[in-house]
Scaffold this motif. Sequence first.
Motif, PDB file in Angstrom:
ATOM      1  N   ARG A  51       9.152  -3.680 -20.659  1.00 40.60           N
ATOM      2  CA  ARG A  51       8.469  -3.665 -19.371  1.00 40.60           C
ATOM      3  C   ARG A  51       9.114  -4.734 -18.500  1.00 40.60           C
ATOM      4  O   ARG A  51       9.031  -5.925 -18.782  1.00 40.60           O
ATOM      5  CB  ARG A  51       6.970  -3.920 -19.526  1.00 40.60           C
ATOM      6  CG  ARG A  51       6.244  -3.873 -18.182  1.00 40.60           C
ATOM      7  CD  ARG A  51       4.759  -3.743 -18.330  1.00 40.60           C
ATOM      8  NE  ARG A  51       4.249  -4.685 -19.301  1.00 40.60           N
ATOM      9  CZ  ARG A  51       3.084  -4.558 -19.920  1.00 40.60           C
ATOM     10  NH1 ARG A  51       2.334  -3.499 -19.679  1.00 40.60           N
ATOM     11  NH2 ARG A  51       2.664  -5.448 -20.775  1.00 40.60           N
ATOM     12  N   VAL A  56       7.895   0.296 -17.144  1.00 43.23           N
ATOM     13  CA  VAL A  56       8.243   0.484 -18.550  1.00 43.23           C
ATOM     14  C   VAL A  56       9.517   1.314 -18.603  1.00 43.23           C
ATOM     15  O   VAL A  56       9.578   2.433 -18.066  1.00 43.23           O
ATOM     16  CB  VAL A  56       7.106   1.169 -19.326  1.00 43.23           C
ATOM     17  CG1 VAL A  56       7.501   1.363 -20.791  1.00 43.23           C
ATOM     18  CG2 VAL A  56       5.821   0.355 -19.229  1.00 43.23           C
ATOM     19  N   TRP A  89       0.767   7.324 -18.909  1.00 46.49           N
ATOM     20  CA  TRP A  89       1.789   6.342 -18.534  1.00 46.49           C
ATOM     21  C   TRP A  89       3.053   7.082 -18.119  1.00 46.49           C
ATOM     22  O   TRP A  89       3.195   8.284 -18.355  1.00 46.49           O
ATOM     23  CB  TRP A  89       2.136   5.438 -19.734  1.00 46.49           C
ATOM     24  CG  TRP A  89       0.964   4.786 -20.375  1.00 46.49           C
ATOM     25  CD1 TRP A  89       0.353   3.619 -20.006  1.00 46.49           C
ATOM     26  CD2 TRP A  89       0.245   5.249 -21.526  1.00 46.49           C
ATOM     27  NE1 TRP A  89      -0.692   3.342 -20.846  1.00 46.49           N
ATOM     28  CE2 TRP A  89      -0.786   4.317 -21.788  1.00 46.49           C
ATOM     29  CE3 TRP A  89       0.383   6.360 -22.358  1.00 46.49           C
ATOM     30  CZ2 TRP A  89      -1.672   4.463 -22.846  1.00 46.49           C
ATOM     31  CZ3 TRP A  89      -0.505   6.516 -23.406  1.00 46.49           C
ATOM     32  CH2 TRP A  89      -1.521   5.575 -23.644  1.00 46.49           C
TER      33      TRP A  89
END
Length: 299
Positions: A51, A56, A89
């Motif tokens: 990250r 990320v 995500w």
Amino acid sequence: MDTRDVLLADAFADEPTGGRPVAVLPDGDGLSDAQCRQVGSELGVASVVARRDGIVEHVGTNATGDAIEGALAGSVALAEREESSGSEWTVETERGTLRVEREDDGRTFVDRSSLVAGEEFTELTSSNVDESSIADALGIDVAALRDVGADLPLARADSAGGSLLAPVNFFEHLSRADPDLTALSTLCANADARRLVVFTFDTLSGAADAHARVFAPAAGGELPTAATPLADCGVYLSRQGVFDGERSEITFECGHVLDRPGTVAVRPVDPVQVGGRAVTTLDGTLTIPDSEDEEIIEV
């Protein structure tokens, strides 16, 4: 020298030391790709997830790094470390953004559509190699391939440099495969493929649809899991209609011969998704040298 937290997470594993290991850097701010690769090399993994500046990112350490495995393991490890309640995500890769979602049953699925842009699923063509050359490379009886090959032909999938897909009749024969790396390299070169995926419907678990072994000359032999070629194999089996009725999910068991068992679920419809579980096996620190240095000192 710069000391950072580092996690080690196993992708597609139900228990520790299963599946494929991925290094995760929760705070990668200021670290270059080269430094991330040093971390991966130090830990002996092909994928690093860092990250950096709130994003990320996946960094492959060599040709065997699989962004899907990195995205799955990295997302799960980061979420569990921070006790995040989120279920969605995104992970940035060199080839595009991967969308990741954790489902109610604890499995996490990665949408791989950004990695195969311009293709409906993956282009599959008839292989220009035969069962004899595969059997010779694996050290098994050619009859084990021809038995199934009469109904399910060899194929090549184009994704990620290409995979040669070959069915075997029984697990007994597949488990005994001990490939000659020189012959395997020649076989893959002739097929214009980076890896060979050999699979059987004779499984160890009743919950699995197929048992697969993935051999990659560039990796020096066998991989416990390999998300991209197994996804291609799932698409292929779906197109061939080998299962009764329309299947929304195909489950592969793999890695048992290497004592790193894993389970990979493939959803072979548009968009193709690859999923499973991930287990964090290490939470520690590494001292990372400046970019121009090569040594890493573990603390």
